[in-house]
Structures are given as structure tokens and as C-alpha cells.
Design a protein around this motif. Structure first.
Motif, PDB file in Angstrom:
ATOM      1  N   MET A  76     -30.529 -33.540 -65.537  1.00  0.00           N
ATOM      2  CA  MET A  76     -30.060 -33.896 -66.875  1.00  0.00           C
ATOM      3  C   MET A  76     -30.478 -32.817 -67.869  1.00  0.00           C
ATOM      4  SD  MET A  76     -30.924 -38.006 -66.994  1.00  0.00           S
ATOM      5  CE  MET A  76     -32.558 -37.842 -66.257  1.00  0.00           C
ATOM      6  N   SER A  77     -29.551 -32.397 -68.692  1.00  0.00           N
ATOM      7  CA  SER A  77     -29.849 -31.379 -69.697  1.00  0.00           C
ATOM      8  C   SER A  77     -30.781 -31.949 -70.765  1.00  0.00           C
ATOM      9  CB  SER A  77     -28.550 -30.903 -70.347  1.00  0.00           C
ATOM     10  OG  SER A  77     -28.813 -29.977 -71.379  1.00  0.00           O
ATOM     11  N   GLY A  78     -31.837 -31.193 -71.099  1.00  0.00           N
ATOM     12  CA  GLY A  78     -32.754 -31.598 -72.157  1.00  0.00           C
ATOM     13  C   GLY A  78     -33.727 -32.688 -71.783  1.00  0.00           C
ATOM     14  N   SER A  79     -33.924 -32.933 -70.517  1.00  0.00           N
ATOM     15  CA  SER A  79     -34.790 -34.028 -70.064  1.00  0.00           C
ATOM     16  C   SER A  79     -36.258 -33.634 -70.071  1.00  0.00           C
ATOM     17  CB  SER A  79     -34.393 -34.431 -68.643  1.00  0.00           C
ATOM     18  OG  SER A  79     -34.652 -33.349 -67.749  1.00  0.00           O
ATOM     19  N   ARG A  80     -37.099 -34.634 -69.902  1.00  0.00           N
ATOM     20  CA  ARG A  80     -38.515 -34.421 -69.603  1.00  0.00           C
ATOM     21  C   ARG A  80     -38.693 -34.619 -68.097  1.00  0.00           C
ATOM     22  NH1 ARG A  80     -38.497 -37.176 -74.437  1.00  0.00           N
ATOM     23  NH2 ARG A  80     -39.856 -36.381 -76.094  1.00  0.00           N
ATOM     24  N   VAL A  81     -39.405 -33.711 -67.462  1.00  0.00           N
ATOM     25  CA  VAL A  81     -39.661 -33.809 -66.023  1.00  0.00           C
ATOM     26  C   VAL A  81     -41.140 -34.119 -65.827  1.00  0.00           C
ATOM     27  CG1 VAL A  81     -39.561 -32.646 -63.791  1.00  0.00           C
ATOM     28  CG2 VAL A  81     -37.800 -32.193 -65.509  1.00  0.00           C
ATOM     29  N   HIS A  82     -41.415 -35.287 -65.256  1.00  0.00           N
ATOM     30  CA  HIS A  82     -42.787 -35.715 -64.987  1.00  0.00           C
ATOM     31  C   HIS A  82     -43.130 -35.378 -63.537  1.00  0.00           C
ATOM     32  CE1 HIS A  82     -42.994 -38.280 -68.675  1.00  0.00           C
ATOM     33  NE2 HIS A  82     -41.678 -38.305 -68.491  1.00  0.00           N
ATOM     34  N   ILE A  83     -44.233 -34.685 -63.338  1.00  0.00           N
ATOM     35  CA  ILE A  83     -44.650 -34.252 -61.996  1.00  0.00           C
ATOM     36  C   ILE A  83     -46.104 -34.648 -61.792  1.00  0.00           C
ATOM     37  CG2 ILE A  83     -44.790 -32.331 -60.375  1.00  0.00           C
ATOM     38  CD1 ILE A  83     -43.015 -30.789 -62.471  1.00  0.00           C
ATOM     39  N   GLY A  84     -46.385 -35.338 -60.716  1.00  0.00           N
ATOM     40  CA  GLY A  84     -47.758 -35.750 -60.430  1.00  0.00           C
ATOM     41  C   GLY A  84     -48.143 -35.481 -58.993  1.00  0.00           C
ATOM     42  N   VAL A  85     -49.429 -35.327 -58.753  1.00  0.00           N
ATOM     43  CA  VAL A  85     -49.954 -35.157 -57.397  1.00  0.00           C
ATOM     44  C   VAL A  85     -51.166 -36.062 -57.228  1.00  0.00           C
ATOM     45  CG1 VAL A  85     -49.145 -32.795 -57.029  1.00  0.00           C
ATOM     46  CG2 VAL A  85     -51.348 -33.170 -58.133  1.00  0.00           C
TER      47      VAL A  85
ATOM     48  N   PHE B  62     -35.073 -43.502 -66.358  1.00  0.00           N
ATOM     49  CA  PHE B  62     -35.906 -42.719 -65.441  1.00  0.00           C
ATOM     50  C   PHE B  62     -35.195 -42.504 -64.104  1.00  0.00           C
ATOM     51  CE2 PHE B  62     -38.946 -44.741 -68.328  1.00  0.00           C
ATOM     52  CZ  PHE B  62     -39.677 -43.630 -68.734  1.00  0.00           C
ATOM     53  N   LEU B  63     -35.011 -41.238 -63.747  1.00  0.00           N
ATOM     54  CA  LEU B  63     -34.426 -40.880 -62.458  1.00  0.00           C
ATOM     55  C   LEU B  63     -35.564 -40.819 -61.450  1.00  0.00           C
ATOM     56  CD1 LEU B  63     -31.748 -40.030 -61.057  1.00  0.00           C
ATOM     57  CD2 LEU B  63     -32.399 -37.652 -61.525  1.00  0.00           C
ATOM     58  N   VAL B  64     -35.675 -41.851 -60.606  1.00  0.00           N
ATOM     59  CA  VAL B  64     -36.800 -41.970 -59.685  1.00  0.00           C
ATOM     60  C   VAL B  64     -36.446 -41.575 -58.255  1.00  0.00           C
ATOM     61  CG1 VAL B  64     -37.938 -43.739 -61.077  1.00  0.00           C
ATOM     62  CG2 VAL B  64     -36.318 -44.422 -59.288  1.00  0.00           C
TER      63      VAL B  64
ATOM     64  N   VAL C 223     -49.796 -36.193 -51.884  1.00  0.00           N
ATOM     65  CA  VAL C 223     -48.401 -36.497 -52.185  1.00  0.00           C
ATOM     66  C   VAL C 223     -48.047 -35.872 -53.517  1.00  0.00           C
ATOM     67  CG1 VAL C 223     -48.321 -38.662 -50.884  1.00  0.00           C
ATOM     68  CG2 VAL C 223     -49.009 -38.700 -53.299  1.00  0.00           C
ATOM     69  N   ILE C 224     -46.752 -35.610 -53.708  1.00  0.00           N
ATOM     70  CA  ILE C 224     -46.240 -35.095 -54.973  1.00  0.00           C
ATOM     71  C   ILE C 224     -45.091 -35.999 -55.412  1.00  0.00           C
ATOM     72  CG2 ILE C 224     -44.751 -33.438 -53.741  1.00  0.00           C
ATOM     73  CD1 ILE C 224     -45.071 -31.587 -56.209  1.00  0.00           C
ATOM     74  N   LYS C 225     -45.061 -36.320 -56.694  1.00  0.00           N
ATOM     75  CA  LYS C 225     -44.032 -37.209 -57.226  1.00  0.00           C
ATOM     76  C   LYS C 225     -43.322 -36.541 -58.392  1.00  0.00           C
ATOM     77  CE  LYS C 225     -43.027 -41.875 -58.783  1.00  0.00           C
ATOM     78  NZ  LYS C 225     -43.507 -43.257 -58.946  1.00  0.00           N
ATOM     79  N   VAL C 226     -41.987 -36.688 -58.425  1.00  0.00           N
ATOM     80  CA  VAL C 226     -41.171 -36.148 -59.511  1.00  0.00           C
ATOM     81  C   VAL C 226     -40.301 -37.268 -60.066  1.00  0.00           C
ATOM     82  CG1 VAL C 226     -39.422 -34.457 -60.175  1.00  0.00           C
ATOM     83  CG2 VAL C 226     -41.128 -33.855 -58.452  1.00  0.00           C
ATOM     84  N   VAL C 227     -40.357 -37.447 -61.376  1.00  0.00           N
ATOM     85  CA  VAL C 227     -39.508 -38.397 -62.088  1.00  0.00           C
ATOM     86  C   VAL C 227     -38.915 -37.673 -63.291  1.00  0.00           C
ATOM     87  CG1 VAL C 227     -39.436 -40.510 -63.464  1.00  0.00           C
ATOM     88  CG2 VAL C 227     -40.798 -40.435 -61.370  1.00  0.00           C
ATOM     89  N   GLU C 228     -37.599 -37.774 -63.467  1.00  0.00           N
ATOM     90  CA  GLU C 228     -36.945 -37.114 -64.601  1.00  0.00           C
ATOM     91  C   GLU C 228     -36.573 -38.169 -65.639  1.00  0.00           C
ATOM     92  OE1 GLU C 228     -33.355 -33.873 -65.483  1.00  0.00           O
ATOM     93  OE2 GLU C 228     -33.879 -34.437 -63.418  1.00  0.00           O
ATOM     94  N   GLU C 229     -37.007 -37.934 -66.879  1.00  0.00           N
ATOM     95  CA  GLU C 229     -36.763 -38.868 -67.975  1.00  0.00           C
ATOM     96  C   GLU C 229     -35.634 -38.342 -68.863  1.00  0.00           C
ATOM     97  OE1 GLU C 229     -39.209 -40.918 -71.725  1.00  0.00           O
ATOM     98  OE2 GLU C 229     -40.140 -39.353 -70.495  1.00  0.00           O
ATOM     99  N   ALA C 230     -34.679 -39.190 -69.139  1.00  0.00           N
ATOM    100  CA  ALA C 230     -33.504 -38.797 -69.913  1.00  0.00           C
ATOM    101  C   ALA C 230     -33.902 -38.335 -71.319  1.00  0.00           C
ATOM    102  CB  ALA C 230     -32.530 -39.970 -70.013  1.00  0.00           C
TER     103      ALA C 230
END
Length: 443
Positions: free
Chosen positions: A79-88, A390-392, A173-180
Motif C-alpha cells: 500500500m502506498s504511504g503505509s506504515r510497516v511494522h516489523i518485529g522479532v 492491518f495487512l496481516v 521469528v520475524i513478523k511483518v504487518v502493514e498498516e494502511a
């Protein structure tokens, strides 16, 4: 020279391969650490900065992380202009000092170096070294020119590395969630790094609720409408989890009461305890007011005969669930870990009373865009609505950030438990193969 039988050679090679494969998650399963969950990445994680492993939204088990050998990932924005949340989140494999670091950056046209979009690290506590480590970054939440660069880039580069002196590989583990994308934050908005909280009082008649051994099976303590208090026992050398659902504007506060040890188990100080919260991206967090007597660490204390001991109280709050605080709604976890026993000692069970409350702050839900575009400004992913921002997972949107449809760790026979059982079976098979080989030499 006498030739070795081919079956014995094959058995030896198989044993070596299996023990190598299971030395990460299998060893962690045998240690009493929690199950991180997630699905296996299709390929071994890259250690070549120039050829990172492409990753999709979701929760993924990466290859165990070796010391001094960072691993590299790339994530393409949906998604254009999103926030990308990345956790480990990682499982420290030993008793020595250990740490886990995550860094994210993007390439820009006017520089050969990546623009830093966030770096965070977490370190093990020396007296409770087995507790899970976790950190997270948000790409696109920054202000100014850095924020613009991190939000506009189509690809996010991620580096995961170790810190400390522990030589063994760390399962993680690594997790990625993209927020609109959503309405811009006020220019004067500041994160609440020192939230005000009230320590909850335990309810009169708590119920017994044992903590979970994995994120997936942790029991739920919904404290949004009323304070919840439970009793449990946590064995030395283990960590237990309870799940607390939160929404926008929530501030969780946790209290743990530990009685004085009965009998002559300890004269004064017994095993150490540590209390954390873990967010939907698997990042650890906690805050205690430095102006108070609150502490998130303590011990299971004893008292010599004829003396009155002092019980222990642990307290930790989270941070408000808000965009300005870079916290997202979803399942959070209360983590309580107890130090392992000294070598040769039998572990004891530590009785605890755990109380959770959820306070409300003034921060509400963001105003998300009515529709989203892809990075090339064409139609965005199907399934998006402002109510599910949230794109999970690939083409999977959710109301909160804790969903992870790609995980396959549900149920008792998870990958780590299977690895632990398999490790035991393989060890027995290797022993049998060794006996066969010895007899063949004597024959």
C-alpha cells in the motif's frame, strides 16, 4: 583397511543432519522456553546483504541466528504511504549475555547508503537469561524528511543481528504487518514515554489460571471492563504467558504478588522474577514510575525461622495504544519468567497472584483512508476497508495487528514440540546406529 557398511554411513549422516536441523528449535523446546509460533520461511534466511530474503506479511520462523552473522530481509510495500511494522522475538540459547537487534532502512536516489527508518535492540537479563527477547520498529511513522523517505519507498530493507557473548545460534521469528495510510498526526503530538498509571488492587476471589507455554495457547485475560486477578505457579527456569486484548486508547497495567516462601526453601533471596508485556509484533515493553517504589523485577524471598518475611510485588505498565506512541491494537501478552535453579538443585514452583487492569487514555482510533492504492498508484490489495486497516497476511486484512493467518504452530504438536520429540527419537536412533557400528567392527 576394512570398508564401513554403507547403511552405517547413511545412518551417521542422517543423525548429523537431523541433530543440526533440530539444534535450534529442538533445544529450545527442551529448555522450557515458550513456543514462538509462526510458519517456516520457504528458504534458508540470507546472510548476504546484497541478496536479502523476500518476506511477506505474517509471522515467520527464520533460520536460527548465528553470532556475528546478521540476516537480511526485504519487504515490498503493498500500500502506498503505509506504515510497516516489523518485529522479532528470539529464544536465548544459553546462560551468558545475549541480545537481539532489528534495523530497517530504505534506499534513496541521492545516497548510496540506506536511510535509517528505525533500529531497536533487546538484551537478556543476567539473572533470568532464558526469557524471550523481542523488539520492533515502525517504518513510516517518523516525521520530517526521514518520515517522507521511509513512507514513500517501495522496498524496506531489514537486518536482524545478535549482540553479546553467547556462541550458540538463537531460534527466532520475524513478523511483518502493514498498516494502511491514515490522517496525519498533529504536528505537536508527542509520545507518552512516562505514562501515569494506577496500580490495580487484586480482586477478592481470584481464579486459578495457569499461564501458557506459547503465544498461541496463552489464556485470555480481558480486563477492559473490569480488573482481572488470577493465581498460578511458575516453575524455576520457565516463562509463562497470559493474553490481554487491547484496542485504541488502552493502557495496560500489571501487578504480580509473590508470597514469602514457606518452610526453609530459602533463607532470604530465592530465584529472581521478571515481568514484561509483549506487543502484537512480539516486542517486549514495560514502564515503571521511577519516582515510586514500583519495580518489574524481584525475587521469591524466604525468611529464617522466627522472622517475618516480606512478600514481593512486581509492577509494570505498557504505553498507550496510539499511533503517536507507535503502538497498535491487538493481543498483548503478560510475560512472567523465573530464574533457573543452580546446577544440581531441584526447581521449585513459585506461587503468584497476577492482576491486570486496562486504563483508558484520550487517544482514539486513527482516521484511515477510504481506499488504498498500491505502490505504483494502481488499485490496492483486495479486502481493505477502513475498519480492517492491518495487512496481516498476503491479501488478508484485520481489525487488529495480532492476526497471523500463515502460522502453523496451533495445537499441541507444534513444530518446536515436534522438533523436541524428534530430537529425542533421533538421539536414540543414533545410539542404536553406534552400537551396530561397534558390533560390525568386532565381527
Amino acid at each position: 583397511m576394512r570398508a564401513r557398511p554403507v547403511p552405517v554411513l547413511l545412518a551417521g549422516a542422517g543423525c548429523l543432519a537431523w541433530l543440526t536441523l533440530t539444534s535450534g528449535y529442538g533445544a529450545a523446546a527442551a529448555s522450557g522456553q515458550v513456543d514462538l509460533g509462526g510458519a517456516d520461511l520457504p528458504d534458508r534466511t540470507s546472510t548476504d546483504r546484497g541478496r536479502p530474503t523476500a518476506i511477506a506479511p505474517g509471522l515467520w520462523r527464520a533460520s536460527p541466528l548465528e553470532p556475528d552473522l546478521p540476516q537480511y530481509f526485504s519487504y515490498d510495500r503493498r500500500m502506498s504511504g503505509s506504515r510497516v511494522h516489523i518485529g522479532v522475538a528470539g529464544l536465548p540459547p544459553g546462560a551468558s549475555g545475549d541480545g537481539l537487534r532489528i534495523s530497517a532502512g530504505v534506499a534513496t536516489a541521492d545516497s548510496t547508503d540506506l536511510t535509517d527508518c528505525g533500529t531497536a535492540d533487546d538484551s537478556a537479563e543476567s539473572n533470568v537469561p532464558q526469557a524471550v527477547l523481542g523488539e520492533r520498529v515502525v517504518v513510516g511513522g517518523e516525521s520530517g524528511s526521514t518520515g517522507e523517505a521511509c513512507r514513500s519507498a517501495g522496498t524496506v530493507r531489514i537486518e536482524v543481528s545478535r549482540a553479546g557473548s553467547e556462541p550458540a545460534a538463537m531460534p527466532y521469528v520475524i513478523k511483518v504487518v502493514e498498516e494502511a495510510p491514515s490522517a496525519a498526526l498533529p504536528e505537536d503530538a508527542e509520545p507518552d514515554d512516562e505514562p501515569s498509571y494506577a496500580v490495580p488492587e487484586p480482586v477478592a476471589e481470584p481464579e486459578a489460571v495457569a499461564g501458557g507455554t506459547s503465544f498461541d495457547d496463552a489464556p485470555e485475560l480481558d480486563a477492559r471492563d473490569e480488573t482481572r486477578t488470577v493465581t498460578a505457579q511458575v516453575r524455576q527456569g520457565t516463562e509463562r504467558l497470559w493474553r490481554v486484548p487491547l484496542t485504541w486508547g488502552d493502557l495496560p497495567v500489571v501487578r504480580v504478588d509473590v508470597p514469602v516462601a514457606e518452610g526453609d526453601q530459602f533463607d532470604y533471596g530465592g530465584p529472581a522474577l521478571t515481568l514484561h508485556l509483549i506487543d502484537p509484533l512480539r516486542g517486549r515493553l514495560r514502564f515503571t514510575d521511577s519516582a515510586s517504589d514500583d519495580s518489574a523485577t524481584g525475587d521469591y524471598r524466604g525468611a529464617p525461622e522466627d522472622e517475618v518475611g516480606e512478600p514481593t510485588r512486581l509492577v509494570a505498565s505498557g504505553f498507550p495504544v496510539s499511533q503517536v506512541d507507535e503502538r497498535v491494537p491487538g493481543d498483548y501478552w503478560v510475560s512472567l519468567a523465573v530464574a533457573p535453579p543452580a546446577e544440581g538443585d531441584e526447581p521449585v514452583d513459585v506461587p503468584v497472584t497476577l492482576t491486570v487492569s486496562v486504563e483508558r487514555t484520550s487517544d482514539g482510533a486513527p482516521a484511515y483512508d477510504s481506499a488504498v492504492l498500491s505502490q505504483d498508484k494502481s488499485a490496492g490489495p483486495e479486502g481493505y476497508t477502513p475498519e480492517t486497516p492491518f495487512l496481516v497476511g498476503e491479501d488478508t486484512f484485520a481489525e487488529v495487528a495480532s492476526g497471523s493467518p500463515v502460522g502453523d504452530g496451533d495445537g499441541w504438536f507444534s513444530v518446536r514440540r515436534g522438533a523436541g520429540l524428534g530430537l529425542a527419537a533421533a538421539s536414540a536412533a543414533c545410539l542404536v546406529a553406534g552400537v551396530v557400528r561397534l558390533r560390525s567392527r568386532r565381527g
